[in-house]
Scaffold this motif. Structure first.
Motif, PDB file in Angstrom:
ATOM      1  N   SER A  59     -34.920  19.145 -44.245  1.00 46.49           N
ATOM      2  CA  SER A  59     -34.526  17.554 -43.703  1.00 46.49           C
ATOM      3  C   SER A  59     -33.029  17.652 -43.778  1.00 46.49           C
ATOM      4  CB  SER A  59     -35.202  15.883 -43.766  1.00 46.49           C
ATOM      5  OG  SER A  59     -35.714  16.385 -45.251  1.00 46.49           O
ATOM      6  N   THR A  60     -31.945  17.523 -43.421  1.00 46.88           N
ATOM      7  CA  THR A  60     -30.641  16.856 -44.102  1.00 46.88           C
ATOM      8  C   THR A  60     -30.265  15.811 -43.692  1.00 46.88           C
ATOM      9  OG1 THR A  60     -28.643  18.637 -44.309  1.00 46.88           O
ATOM     10  CG2 THR A  60     -29.749  18.018 -42.243  1.00 46.88           C
ATOM     11  N   THR A  61     -28.987  15.411 -44.217  1.00 49.12           N
ATOM     12  CA  THR A  61     -27.914  13.804 -44.049  1.00 49.12           C
ATOM     13  C   THR A  61     -27.140  15.104 -43.112  1.00 49.12           C
ATOM     14  OG1 THR A  61     -27.139  14.334 -46.398  1.00 49.12           O
ATOM     15  CG2 THR A  61     -28.405  12.294 -45.610  1.00 49.12           C
ATOM     16  N   PHE A  62     -26.645  13.965 -41.868  1.00 49.95           N
ATOM     17  CA  PHE A  62     -25.136  14.778 -40.987  1.00 49.95           C
ATOM     18  C   PHE A  62     -24.159  13.758 -41.254  1.00 49.95           C
ATOM     19  CE2 PHE A  62     -27.744  12.835 -38.321  1.00 49.95           C
ATOM     20  CZ  PHE A  62     -27.107  12.051 -37.841  1.00 49.95           C
ATOM     21  N   HIS A  63     -22.747  14.126 -40.696  1.00 51.98           N
ATOM     22  CA  HIS A  63     -21.606  13.475 -39.901  1.00 51.98           C
ATOM     23  C   HIS A  63     -21.297  14.214 -39.651  1.00 51.98           C
ATOM     24  CE1 HIS A  63     -22.523  11.067 -44.302  1.00 51.98           C
ATOM     25  NE2 HIS A  63     -22.826  12.187 -44.569  1.00 51.98           N
ATOM     26  N   GLY A  64     -20.313  13.496 -38.880  1.00 52.96           N
ATOM     27  CA  GLY A  64     -19.578  13.989 -37.686  1.00 52.96           C
ATOM     28  C   GLY A  64     -20.244  14.389 -36.550  1.00 52.96           C
ATOM     29  N   GLY A  65     -21.833  14.345 -36.041  1.00 51.45           N
ATOM     30  CA  GLY A  65     -22.466  14.486 -35.483  1.00 51.45           C
ATOM     31  C   GLY A  65     -22.756  15.852 -35.503  1.00 51.45           C
ATOM     32  N   THR A  66     -22.491  16.915 -36.804  1.00 50.01           N
ATOM     33  CA  THR A  66     -22.752  18.159 -36.689  1.00 50.01           C
ATOM     34  C   THR A  66     -24.149  17.585 -38.009  1.00 50.01           C
ATOM     35  OG1 THR A  66     -21.129  18.637 -37.453  1.00 50.01           O
ATOM     36  CG2 THR A  66     -21.015  19.321 -35.650  1.00 50.01           C
ATOM     37  N   PHE A  67     -25.000  19.196 -37.549  1.00 50.79           N
ATOM     38  CA  PHE A  67     -26.061  19.210 -38.946  1.00 50.79           C
ATOM     39  C   PHE A  67     -26.263  20.654 -39.097  1.00 50.79           C
ATOM     40  CE2 PHE A  67     -29.069  18.607 -35.802  1.00 50.79           C
ATOM     41  CZ  PHE A  67     -29.934  18.953 -35.588  1.00 50.79           C
ATOM     42  N   GLU A  68     -26.755  21.144 -40.295  1.00 52.23           N
ATOM     43  CA  GLU A  68     -27.650  22.977 -39.551  1.00 52.23           C
ATOM     44  C   GLU A  68     -28.333  22.380 -40.989  1.00 52.23           C
ATOM     45  OE1 GLU A  68     -25.813  27.315 -41.584  1.00 52.23           O
ATOM     46  OE2 GLU A  68     -25.075  26.201 -40.071  1.00 52.23           O
ATOM     47  N   LEU A  69     -29.306  23.238 -40.555  1.00 52.87           N
ATOM     48  CA  LEU A  69     -30.928  23.968 -41.289  1.00 52.87           C
ATOM     49  C   LEU A  69     -31.632  24.965 -41.336  1.00 52.87           C
ATOM     50  CD1 LEU A  69     -33.148  20.560 -39.883  1.00 52.87           C
ATOM     51  CD2 LEU A  69     -31.937  20.879 -42.446  1.00 52.87           C
ATOM     52  N   LYS A  70     -31.585  25.378 -42.969  1.00 53.69           N
ATOM     53  CA  LYS A  70     -31.909  26.363 -43.308  1.00 53.69           C
ATOM     54  C   LYS A  70     -33.644  26.385 -43.463  1.00 53.69           C
ATOM     55  CE  LYS A  70     -27.475  28.800 -43.312  1.00 53.69           C
ATOM     56  NZ  LYS A  70     -26.726  29.475 -44.172  1.00 53.69           N
ATOM     57  N   GLY A  71     -34.624  27.083 -43.243  1.00 57.76           N
ATOM     58  CA  GLY A  71     -35.948  27.434 -43.944  1.00 57.76           C
ATOM     59  C   GLY A  71     -36.592  28.581 -43.864  1.00 57.76           C
ATOM     60  N   ASN A  72     -37.978  28.406 -43.941  1.00 52.07           N
ATOM     61  CA  ASN A  72     -39.179  29.270 -43.150  1.00 52.07           C
ATOM     62  C   ASN A  72     -39.958  28.696 -43.130  1.00 52.07           C
ATOM     63  OD1 ASN A  72     -38.236  32.574 -44.642  1.00 52.07           O
ATOM     64  ND2 ASN A  72     -37.552  31.306 -46.369  1.00 52.07           N
ATOM     65  N   ALA A  73     -40.399  28.839 -42.051  1.00 51.65           N
ATOM     66  CA  ALA A  73     -41.854  28.213 -41.719  1.00 51.65           C
ATOM     67  C   ALA A  73     -42.284  29.282 -40.146  1.00 51.65           C
ATOM     68  CB  ALA A  73     -41.871  27.141 -41.136  1.00 51.65           C
ATOM     69  N   ALA A  74     -43.398  29.396 -40.207  1.00 49.32           N
ATOM     70  CA  ALA A  74     -44.007  30.030 -38.993  1.00 49.32           C
ATOM     71  C   ALA A  74     -44.155  29.625 -37.504  1.00 49.32           C
ATOM     72  CB  ALA A  74     -45.453  29.810 -39.229  1.00 49.32           C
ATOM     73  N   PRO A  75     -43.580  30.681 -36.861  1.00 49.23           N
ATOM     74  CA  PRO A  75     -43.362  30.104 -35.429  1.00 49.23           C
ATOM     75  C   PRO A  75     -43.561  28.966 -34.666  1.00 49.23           C
ATOM     76  CG  PRO A  75     -43.514  32.600 -35.101  1.00 49.23           C
ATOM     77  CD  PRO A  75     -44.054  32.200 -36.900  1.00 49.23           C
ATOM     78  N   GLN A  76     -43.251  27.747 -34.589  1.00 48.42           N
ATOM     79  CA  GLN A  76     -44.022  27.011 -33.935  1.00 48.42           C
ATOM     80  C   GLN A  76     -43.116  25.705 -32.716  1.00 48.42           C
ATOM     81  OE1 GLN A  76     -45.232  23.954 -37.305  1.00 48.42           O
ATOM     82  NE2 GLN A  76     -44.488  25.712 -38.459  1.00 48.42           N
ATOM     83  N   MET A  77     -43.885  24.738 -32.421  1.00 50.54           N
ATOM     84  CA  MET A  77     -43.055  23.863 -31.761  1.00 50.54           C
ATOM     85  C   MET A  77     -43.119  22.756 -32.461  1.00 50.54           C
ATOM     86  SD  MET A  77     -41.779  22.187 -29.120  1.00 50.54           S
ATOM     87  CE  MET A  77     -42.223  23.475 -27.469  1.00 50.54           C
ATOM     88  N   VAL A  78     -42.070  22.511 -33.169  1.00 47.85           N
ATOM     89  CA  VAL A  78     -41.823  21.145 -33.757  1.00 47.85           C
ATOM     90  C   VAL A  78     -41.079  19.643 -33.061  1.00 47.85           C
ATOM     91  CG1 VAL A  78     -41.440  22.282 -36.186  1.00 47.85           C
ATOM     92  CG2 VAL A  78     -38.724  22.236 -34.823  1.00 47.85           C
ATOM     93  N   SER A  79     -40.935  18.979 -33.647  1.00 52.66           N
ATOM     94  CA  SER A  79     -40.640  17.683 -33.609  1.00 52.66           C
ATOM     95  C   SER A  79     -38.962  17.741 -34.253  1.00 52.66           C
ATOM     96  CB  SER A  79     -40.982  16.608 -33.922  1.00 52.66           C
ATOM     97  OG  SER A  79     -42.322  15.862 -32.291  1.00 52.66           O
TER      98      SER A  79
END
Length: 395
Positions: A59-79
């Motif tokens: 998760s992350t906060t965002f401003h100006g209508g843009t965001f970026e997330l980085k991390g590690n996870a097995a391939p999967q469908m997410v919401s």
């Protein structure tokens, strides 16, 4: 520049290139642009269909209508969930750079608070590029052969909502079921072909897990063969593990298997145990007070009971009612002369205990057992029970 220096510089540049390439493939990067939501919180969560729980991955906060997330996870469908407003849409997460653009225009709003749920909006207008799994899933979802049934489903759904006649509603439901059988057969063939050509694709494993949700009557052998075809990332995926568990549970209640024993409460709160019925042919009737076709089938089962009871046949009705008052009222109205017990719901938001044990994903559902407690018939089709009883006892 000396030759040795050139060689050394080339080696350094090669190592840097390798490291850059490695970093690009380690973990996911999600770059998102949102239209209609300027600031807030974005969260990605993974849903477990087996226990109906959701887990936040990032998760992350965002401003100006843009965001970026980085991390590690097995391939999967997410919401992808966005606050405030509880906006959401789904993408496939994998070790790649995923570029997302989402627009709140045209979103589908819902309110499930009266059922103990939430209210929010599903974003329909979005794109996600960079994921092969997501591209394959969307190609499957948007396949013209599948989409052509959407108008008919919408029309029948509207008819169900606009009529108050319960018999009329189920007439339209039966029509939906008939069309769904045709669609599910097409989906099954599509998924089977996709898996055979892409055995390591996690998207293929997800397709099959999703197909089973809507088509629990998928032939066991077909499902088993598709699961056996997975390798690589697909075999390691959580969807394959879920499918293997489903196959094991289905196998446990297939004809020839010893029926799982259970103990449930009767109306007077005394206990009934299935294994106490050994020596008789037993039909387990999974029903509920609110299930219209279950109630409609009761007169038929009364005839069957009267016909074969003295020959060694009995019925055990297992109610799916979570409120005993509704169960009591239905029993008083129907006056069924055989054993009545009520299923239990030990885990919140999960299906009933015994119904799940017997893989009854819809109702009415019937399981016929022989005198030793082995499964003879496992089906939602009462005609299959009738045929087997006629075979056992004669006309």
């Amino acid at each position: 520049m000396k030759k040795n220096s050139i060689i050394f510089l080339s080696a350094v540049l090669f190592m840097m290139a390798c490291n850059n390439s490695k970093n690009q493939n380690e973990g996911y990067v999600i770059k998102g642009t949102l239209k209609g939501i300027d600031s807030g919180m974005v969260r990605i969560s993974s849903y477990n269909e087996d226990d109906r729980t959701s887990k936040t991955l990032d998760s992350t906060t965002f401003h100006g209508g843009t965001f970026e997330l980085k991390g590690n996870a097995a391939p999967q469908m997410v919401s992808v969930n966005i606050e405030p407003g509880n906006w959401s849409f789904q993408v496939f997460l994998e070790d790649t750079v995923l570029n997302i653009t989402a627009d709140t225009t045209g979103s589908q709003y819902y309110d499930q608070t009266m059922y103990g749920g939430y209210k929010g909006a599903r974003i329909k207008n979005f794109t996600a590029t960079g994921s092969k799994n997501f591209d394959d899933w969307m190609q499957y979802q948007n396949d013209p052969e599948q989409k052509k049934y959407d108008p008919l489903f919408a029309e029948l759904g509207k008819k169900i909502q606009t009529t108050k006649d319960i018999d009329e509603q189920y007439k339209y439901r039966d029509q939906i079921d008939s069309v769904s059988k045709i669609l599910n057969q097409y989906k099954s063939n599509y998924v089977k072909d996709f898996i055979s050509k892409n055995p390591s694709s996690v998207a293929g494993a997800y397709m099959l897990r999703d197909l089973y949700i809507w088509n629990s009557d998928l032939p066991f052998a077909d499902m088993q063969n598709m699961v056996a075809g997975f390798n690589g990332a697909a075999k390691e995926s959580k969807y394959n593990k879920s499918l293997e568990n489903i196959l094991a549970m289905r196998k446990a209640v297939m004809p020839g298997s010893e029926a799982p024993d259970f103990t449930l409460m009767k109306r007077d709160s005394s206990k009934f145990t299935l294994s106490s019925t050994r020596g008789k042919y037993i039909m387990i009737d999974f029903w509920a007070s609110w299930c219209h076709p279950c109630r409609e089938a009761i007169p038929h089962w009364k005839e069957v009971y009267n016909k074969y009871h003295d020959k060694g046949f009995d019925i055990v009705s297992v109610s799916d009612d979570d409120k005993w008052a509704n169960w009591f009222k239905a029993m008083d109205q129907e006056k069924m002369p055989w054993m009545q017990v009520c299923d239990e719901f030990p885990v919140k938001n999960m299906p009933s205990k015994v119904g799940s044990l017997y893989m009854t994903t819809y109702m009415p559902f019937y399981v016929l057992l022989d005198k030793e407690g082995k499964v003879l018939v496992h089906s939602g089709d009462e005609k299959k029970i009738d045929e087997k009883l006629k075979e056992i006892f004669g006309s």
